[in-house]
Design a protein around this motif. Structure first.
Motif: not given
Length: 277
Positions: A13-26
């Motif tokens: 559930q934490r891995a799927r969190h909608p505010q988790r950073p995505y590739a473009l953020d990195i």
């Protein structure tokens, strides 16, 4: 933030969190000078995979990642982070360019799986994944894989063959989702939590099994929003990832192409090796 006592399904559930950073953020906050490339030169561009070239410190690298969306329109545009064949072919095109110009390759895995739609199957989804697996195994440049959020089945593996495999503390990596596993084994998708515990999909499980090489710690709350972009860029997790990537690149740069290939083959051949009585 101590998450050491969380269950496997809580990690999912934490891995799927909608505010988790995505590739473009990195790409924006860990790297500099990111320039995106589009299209596979065969069919179309797939927004579920973003790829191009950037700098890590003073070194030019190829960066490739699976990209989800934060709102409904973005999710539809990015196909919920589920790539189609043209996405994997775009990724491989960028990898081959990197190999041609002796640039290391860094990929970021974050997908529930490859898109299983009819149109993707008609254009050779399975063939595109299989081809990437073979070609990535033979890349003559240093290749680092980072499991950023969800690492789902062949959709993840298609950009997941490399010299080093890193994984964020709250990411997951599995052959199937807990819901899918529960539906098959227990005929009840609501048993996903039970399935997650059996799948051994957490970073600590996979490090114990020698599937991954290092866990990137998430010692602070690691979420992204436009309002907190500056704070995100300067937090310890982001800085830690940058440092870890530089360390592994420095080590891999000392090897010849022949040594990279030999150790890469040994690494993946040893996975799942039976050592019974």
């Amino acid at each position: 933030m101590d998450t050491s006592n969380e269950s496997a399904f809580e990690r999912v559930q934490r891995a799927r969190h909608p505010q988790r950073p995505y590739a473009l953020d990195i790409f924006e906050h860990v790297f500099t000078d990111f320039k995106e490339l589009h299209g596979d030169r065969r069919f179309a561009d797939d927004p579920a995979i973003v790829a191009g070239f950037a700098r890590l410190g003073g070194e030019e690298v190829a960066v490739i990642g699976q990209q989800k969306g934060r709102d409904t329109n973005q999710r539809r545009h990015r196909n919920f982070g589920m790539p189609k064949p043209e996405g994997y072919r775009k990724a491989l095109r960028v990898m081959k360019l990197a190999e041609k110009f002796s640039r290391p390759v860094i990929t970021f895995v974050d997908t529930p799986g490859a898109y299983p739609g009819i149109d993707a199957e008609e254009r050779g989804q399975a063939e595109a994944i299989a081809y990437n697996l073979r070609e990535m195994a033979h890349l003559k440049v240093p290749t680092i894989i980072v499991v950023l959020g969800e690492g789902g089945s062949g959709g993840a593996l298609a950009i997941g063959i490399g010299d080093r495999v890193l994984m964020f503390e709250n990411a997951v990596y599995s052959v199937i989702s807990p819901e899918g596993c529960a539906a098959i084994l227990f005929k009840d998708a609501s048993q996903a939590e039970k399935a997650a515990n059996s799948l051994k999909l957490t970073a600590s499980d996979l490090q114990t099994l020698a599937i991954i090489d290092e866990i990137v710690p998430e010692s602070v709350k690691w979420e992204y929003s436009e309002d907190s972009a500056e704070e995100f860029a300067e937090n310890h997790v982001t800085e830690g990832l940058r440092s870890i990537l530089k360390k592994h690149l420095s080590e891999l740069r000392k090897m010849t192409s022949e040594e990279l290939l030999e150790k890469r083959f040994e690494k993946f051949r040893a996975m799942g090796k039976w050592a019974g009585a």
